[in-house]
Design an enzyme around this catalytic site. Structure first.
Site, PDB file in Angstrom:
ATOM      1  CB  THR A 132      -0.635   0.223   1.146  1.00 37.26           C
ATOM      2  OG1 THR A 132      -1.101   1.396   1.618  1.00 37.26           O
ATOM      3  CG2 THR A 132      -0.298  -0.162   2.781  1.00 37.26           C
ATOM      4  CD  GLU A 134      -2.069   5.729   4.991  1.00 37.46           C
ATOM      5  OE1 GLU A 134      -1.899   5.311   6.182  1.00 37.46           O
ATOM      6  OE2 GLU A 134      -2.278   6.040   4.441  1.00 37.46           O
ATOM      7  CE1 TYR A 156      -4.329  -1.322   6.154  1.00 37.85           C
ATOM      8  CE2 TYR A 156      -3.049   0.126   4.962  1.00 37.85           C
ATOM      9  CZ  TYR A 156      -3.127  -1.307   5.071  1.00 37.85           C
ATOM     10  OH  TYR A 156      -3.653  -1.281   3.257  1.00 37.85           O
ATOM     11  CE  LYS A 160      -2.072  -4.545   4.038  1.00 40.20           C
ATOM     12  NZ  LYS A 160      -2.209  -5.201   2.873  1.00 40.20           N
TER      13      LYS A 160
HETATM   14  P1  NAP Z   1     -11.491  -4.335   2.455  1.00 42.32           P
HETATM   15  O1  NAP Z   1     -11.845  -5.219   1.598  1.00 42.32           O
HETATM   16  O2  NAP Z   1     -10.886  -3.847   4.238  1.00 42.32           O
HETATM   17  O3  NAP Z   1     -11.347  -6.664   2.979  1.00 42.32           O
HETATM   18  C1  NAP Z   1     -10.100  -6.307   3.560  1.00 42.32           C
HETATM   19  C2  NAP Z   1     -10.514  -8.287   3.817  1.00 42.32           C
HETATM   20  O4  NAP Z   1      -9.671  -9.353   4.223  1.00 42.32           O
HETATM   21  C3  NAP Z   1     -12.227  -8.641   3.714  1.00 42.32           C
HETATM   22  O5  NAP Z   1     -12.595  -9.486   3.560  1.00 42.32           O
HETATM   23  C4  NAP Z   1     -11.777  -9.463   4.985  1.00 42.32           C
HETATM   24  O6  NAP Z   1     -12.435 -10.325   5.553  1.00 42.32           O
HETATM   25  C5  NAP Z   1     -10.883  -9.560   4.629  1.00 42.32           C
HETATM   26  N1  NAP Z   1      -9.320 -10.251   6.406  1.00 42.32           N
HETATM   27  C6  NAP Z   1      -9.385  -9.142   7.445  1.00 42.32           C
HETATM   28  N2  NAP Z   1      -8.344  -9.336   8.322  1.00 42.32           N
HETATM   29  C7  NAP Z   1      -8.178 -11.506   8.428  1.00 42.32           C
HETATM   30  C8  NAP Z   1      -8.125 -11.935   8.625  1.00 42.32           C
HETATM   31  N3  NAP Z   1      -7.485 -12.001   9.165  1.00 42.32           N
HETATM   32  N4  NAP Z   1      -7.980 -13.459   7.829  1.00 42.32           N
HETATM   33  C9  NAP Z   1      -8.556 -13.768   7.124  1.00 42.32           C
HETATM   34  N5  NAP Z   1      -8.791 -12.523   6.391  1.00 42.32           N
HETATM   35  C10 NAP Z   1      -9.181 -11.062   6.767  1.00 42.32           C
HETATM   36  O7  NAP Z   1     -10.008  -4.350   2.203  1.00 42.32           O
HETATM   37  P2  NAP Z   1     -10.117  -4.244   0.036  1.00 42.32           P
HETATM   38  O8  NAP Z   1     -10.081  -2.688   0.159  1.00 42.32           O
HETATM   39  O9  NAP Z   1     -10.059  -5.245  -0.822  1.00 42.32           O
HETATM   40  O10 NAP Z   1      -8.133  -4.676  -0.110  1.00 42.32           O
HETATM   41  C11 NAP Z   1      -7.498  -5.037  -0.219  1.00 42.32           C
HETATM   42  C12 NAP Z   1      -5.797  -5.468   0.225  1.00 42.32           C
HETATM   43  O11 NAP Z   1      -5.483  -4.775  -0.121  1.00 42.32           O
HETATM   44  C13 NAP Z   1      -5.864  -5.008   1.716  1.00 42.32           C
HETATM   45  O12 NAP Z   1      -4.133  -5.651   1.908  1.00 42.32           O
HETATM   46  C14 NAP Z   1      -5.215  -3.444   2.590  1.00 42.32           C
HETATM   47  O13 NAP Z   1      -4.652  -3.299   3.120  1.00 42.32           O
HETATM   48  C15 NAP Z   1      -4.783  -3.864   0.970  1.00 42.32           C
HETATM   49  N6  NAP Z   1      -4.994  -2.111   0.149  1.00 42.32           N
HETATM   50  C16 NAP Z   1      -5.966  -1.279   0.034  1.00 42.32           C
HETATM   51  C17 NAP Z   1      -6.532  -0.194  -1.343  1.00 42.32           C
HETATM   52  C18 NAP Z   1      -6.872   0.399  -1.245  1.00 42.32           C
HETATM   53  O14 NAP Z   1      -7.172   1.445  -1.450  1.00 42.32           O
HETATM   54  N7  NAP Z   1      -8.468  -0.109  -1.298  1.00 42.32           N
HETATM   55  C19 NAP Z   1      -4.590  -0.131  -0.602  1.00 42.32           C
HETATM   56  C20 NAP Z   1      -3.518  -0.229  -1.313  1.00 42.32           C
HETATM   57  C21 NAP Z   1      -3.590  -2.219  -0.475  1.00 42.32           C
HETATM   58  P3  NAP Z   1     -14.169  -9.977   6.362  1.00 42.32           P
HETATM   59  O15 NAP Z   1     -14.970 -10.126   4.554  1.00 42.32           O
HETATM   60  O16 NAP Z   1     -14.864 -11.262   7.412  1.00 42.32           O
HETATM   61  O17 NAP Z   1     -13.850  -8.067   6.963  1.00 42.32           O
HETATM   62  N1  GDD Z   2     -12.368   6.927   6.651  1.00 49.31           N
HETATM   63  C1  GDD Z   2     -12.718   8.195   7.291  1.00 49.31           C
HETATM   64  N2  GDD Z   2     -13.236   9.092   7.352  1.00 49.31           N
HETATM   65  N3  GDD Z   2     -11.113   9.437   6.677  1.00 49.31           N
HETATM   66  C2  GDD Z   2     -11.259   9.926   6.725  1.00 49.31           C
HETATM   67  C3  GDD Z   2     -12.994  11.086   7.091  1.00 49.31           C
HETATM   68  C4  GDD Z   2     -13.333  10.545   7.514  1.00 49.31           C
HETATM   69  O1  GDD Z   2     -14.414  10.704   8.386  1.00 49.31           O
HETATM   70  N4  GDD Z   2     -12.509  12.598   7.425  1.00 49.31           N
HETATM   71  C5  GDD Z   2     -11.159  12.757   6.320  1.00 49.31           C
HETATM   72  N5  GDD Z   2     -11.101  11.652   6.488  1.00 49.31           N
HETATM   73  C6  GDD Z   2      -9.578  11.520   5.234  1.00 49.31           C
HETATM   74  C7  GDD Z   2      -8.631  10.297   5.965  1.00 49.31           C
HETATM   75  O2  GDD Z   2      -8.169  10.873   7.424  1.00 49.31           O
HETATM   76  C8  GDD Z   2      -7.941  10.244   5.253  1.00 49.31           C
HETATM   77  O3  GDD Z   2      -6.588  11.039   5.059  1.00 49.31           O
HETATM   78  C9  GDD Z   2      -8.445  10.501   3.538  1.00 49.31           C
HETATM   79  O4  GDD Z   2      -9.228  10.646   4.419  1.00 49.31           O
HETATM   80  C10 GDD Z   2      -8.701   8.957   3.497  1.00 49.31           C
HETATM   81  O5  GDD Z   2      -8.441   8.423   4.282  1.00 49.31           O
HETATM   82  P1  GDD Z   2      -9.767   6.609   3.970  1.00 49.31           P
HETATM   83  O6  GDD Z   2     -11.011   6.767   2.865  1.00 49.31           O
HETATM   84  O7  GDD Z   2     -10.055   5.548   4.915  1.00 49.31           O
HETATM   85  O8  GDD Z   2      -8.383   5.695   3.157  1.00 49.31           O
HETATM   86  P2  GDD Z   2      -6.672   5.516   3.904  1.00 49.31           P
HETATM   87  O9  GDD Z   2      -5.885   6.718   3.195  1.00 49.31           O
HETATM   88  O10 GDD Z   2      -5.961   5.961   5.203  1.00 49.31           O
HETATM   89  O11 GDD Z   2      -6.007   4.090   3.371  1.00 49.31           O
HETATM   90  C11 GDD Z   2      -6.846   3.354   2.613  1.00 49.31           C
HETATM   91  O12 GDD Z   2      -6.067   3.628   1.379  1.00 49.31           O
HETATM   92  C12 GDD Z   2      -4.722   2.765   1.577  1.00 49.31           C
HETATM   93  C13 GDD Z   2      -3.615   3.591   0.374  1.00 49.31           C
HETATM   94  O13 GDD Z   2      -3.117   4.479   0.499  1.00 49.31           O
HETATM   95  C14 GDD Z   2      -7.257   1.696   2.736  1.00 49.31           C
HETATM   96  O14 GDD Z   2      -7.833   1.603   2.060  1.00 49.31           O
HETATM   97  C15 GDD Z   2      -6.236   1.678   3.006  1.00 49.31           C
HETATM   98  O15 GDD Z   2      -6.515  -0.356   2.948  1.00 49.31           O
HETATM   99  C16 GDD Z   2      -4.939   1.382   1.895  1.00 49.31           C
HETATM  100  O16 GDD Z   2      -3.663   0.735   2.564  1.00 49.31           O
END
Ligand code: NAP
Ligand code: GDD
Length: 344
Positions: A132, A134, A156, A160
């Site tokens: 990520t 992050e 987190y 990662k």
């Molecule tokens: P998500 O919607 O939060 O899905 C996370 C998945 O992991 C869910 O299926 C959850 O199961 C499962 N999980 C959590 N803890 C677990 C455990 N201990 N054992 C087995 N399964 C577990 O996340 P996503 O957005 O699809 O992201 C997928 C991956 O990419 C994650 O690793 C995330 O950190 C990474 N990532 C995401 C983003 C982004 O912007 N979306 C960016 C960079 C990296 P439940 O449904 O039961 O909760």
């Molecule tokens: N969630 C959330 N809720 N975020 C907020 C809010 C709120 O009410 N208000 C402001 N934010 C700001 C957070 O402080 C952050 O700076 C930004 O919005 C994005 O927050 P999220 O949507 O929660 O995403 P993230 O950037 O922290 O993390 C996501 O992206 C990562 C990749 O850069 C997640 O999907 C991570 O799993 C992923 O790795």
């Protein structure tokens, strides 16, 4: 026929990746956690369609990244050609509240998968690790590339970084095919409801339709590079089809503040929002009505202020090109919300 194993199959990316791989004729196995209520809403349509076929290609198994025996047993049974490790406690704010759980699943969970593949001697199994942006945290370079040093700002992000480096270590020490995606934020209609894009869109759509609620946010001025999950799961697959294991940044190269995102959604909804006040007292108004305010509750103990990625390497080596821009992403998310509003 290739066999894929997806951890985190019930999540946003798991759902899009399952569909993508089934379309590519893979046999897809997924690991889901046992929960007290069903948690497979995002993939039920795929499962129900497959169930009707003579030879279904979609299978779900109970398991948990925090339970090494379940992981090892499943890998032994399935012997996948490709493992996509998407499972994680993926919410940055929650990682401050549950740092130990986050480290266990997001860091040691990766090790459990790598060790299982190594011990089982599955020399041909390729592994994708979901890294990520992050990890760049308090960024040391802009835009961020595969060479930018990490400076994580949350439990987190720190977990990662371990997942990233242990993957490289297993690649180098044991000659395993382990690749890291360094994916920037990606969203979709299937995004979890507590991530900021989905939260903003759901709330503004409800307000548009007459709800009296207020949208309460945290930091309006952090900047994110937002893409669409559909484009990003294709990148995961392309990363594993590359001739050798490697690390790739996947991003759009454009960034917006949270406030700009709110304004773009409001524009799509034809809602004219005006902003007044400063700091924690900044508020958004629709006409005279205050519909957006801020709360300290949603600010993080340490914030990632600005992320913007350079995915030139992915463009060049794996020919990845995103099809969505921010406008198309918002259009799709907003339209989905209108269609599903009856569920509220
Ligand atoms: P998500 O919607 O939060 O899905 C996370 C998945 O992991 C869910 O299926 C959850 O199961 C499962 N999980 C959590 N803890 C677990 C455990 N201990 N054992 C087995 N399964 C577990 O996340 P996503 O957005 O699809 O992201 C997928 C991956 O990419 C994650 O690793 C995330 O950190 C990474 N990532 C995401 C983003 C982004 O912007 N979306 C960016 C960079 C990296 P439940 O449904 O039961 O909760
Ligand atoms: N969630 C959330 N809720 N975020 C907020 C809010 C709120 O009410 N208000 C402001 N934010 C700001 C957070 O402080 C952050 O700076 C930004 O919005 C994005 O927050 P999220 O949507 O929660 O995403 P993230 O950037 O922290 O993390 C996501 O992206 C990562 C990749 O850069 C997640 O999907 C991570 O799993 C992923 O790795």
């Amino acid at each position: 026929m290739k066999i894929a194993l997806i951890t985190g199959i019930t999540g946003q990316d798991g759902a899009y990746l399952s569909e993508f791989l089934l379309n590519k004729k893979y046999i897809v196995h997924g690991i889901k956690r046992r929960t007290s209520q069903f948690n497979t809403q995002r993939i039920d349509h795929l499962f129900n369609k497959q169930k009707k076929l003579k030879k279904p290609k979609f299978f779900l198994h109970h398991g948990d990244l925090n339970d090494s025996l379940s992981i090892q047993n499943l890998i032994k049974k399935i012997k996948p050609n490709e493992i996509y490790n998407l499972a994680a406690q993926s919410h940055v704010a929650v990682s401050f509240e549950q740092p130990e759980y986050t480290a266990n699943s997001d860091a040691i969970g990766v090790l459990r998968i790598l060790e299982s593949v190594r011990i089982l001697g599955l020399k041909k199994t390729k592994i994708y690790q979901a890294g990520t942006s992050e990890m760049f945290g308090k960024v040391l370079e802009t835009p961020q590339t595969e060479k930018t040093p990490f400076y994580p700002r949350s439990p987190y992000g720190v977990a990662k970084v371990y997942g990233h480096w242990i993957s490289i270590n297993y690649r180098e020490a044991y000659n395993m095919f382990v690749s890291n995606g360094i994916l920037f934020n990606h969203e979709s209609p299937l995004r979890g409801e507590t991530f900021v894009t989905k939260k903003i869109i759901q709330s503004l759509v409800r307000i548009k339709l007459g709800s009296k609620e207020k949208l309460v946010l945290g930091n309006l001025y952090s900047k994110r590079d937002w893409g669409h999950a559909k484009d990003y799961v294709e990148a995961m697959w392309r990363i594993l089809q590359y001739q050798k294991p490697d690390d790739f940044v996947i991003a759009t190269g454009k960034q917006y503040t949270i406030k700009q995102f709110v304004n773009l959604v409001a524009k799509k909804l034809k809602m004219q929002i005006s902003w007044k006040g400063k700091g924690i007292n900044e508020k958004g108004f629709l006409g005279k009505k205050n519909i957006i305010s801020l709360s300290k509750k949603y600010f993080r103990p340490s914030e990632v202020d600005s992320l913007i990625g350079d995915s030139s390497k992915a463009k060049k080596l794996i020919k990845w090109r995103p099809k969505y821009d921010i406008k198309k992403l918002i259009d799709e998310m907003v339209e989905f919300e209108f269609k599903n509003i009856s569920k509220y």
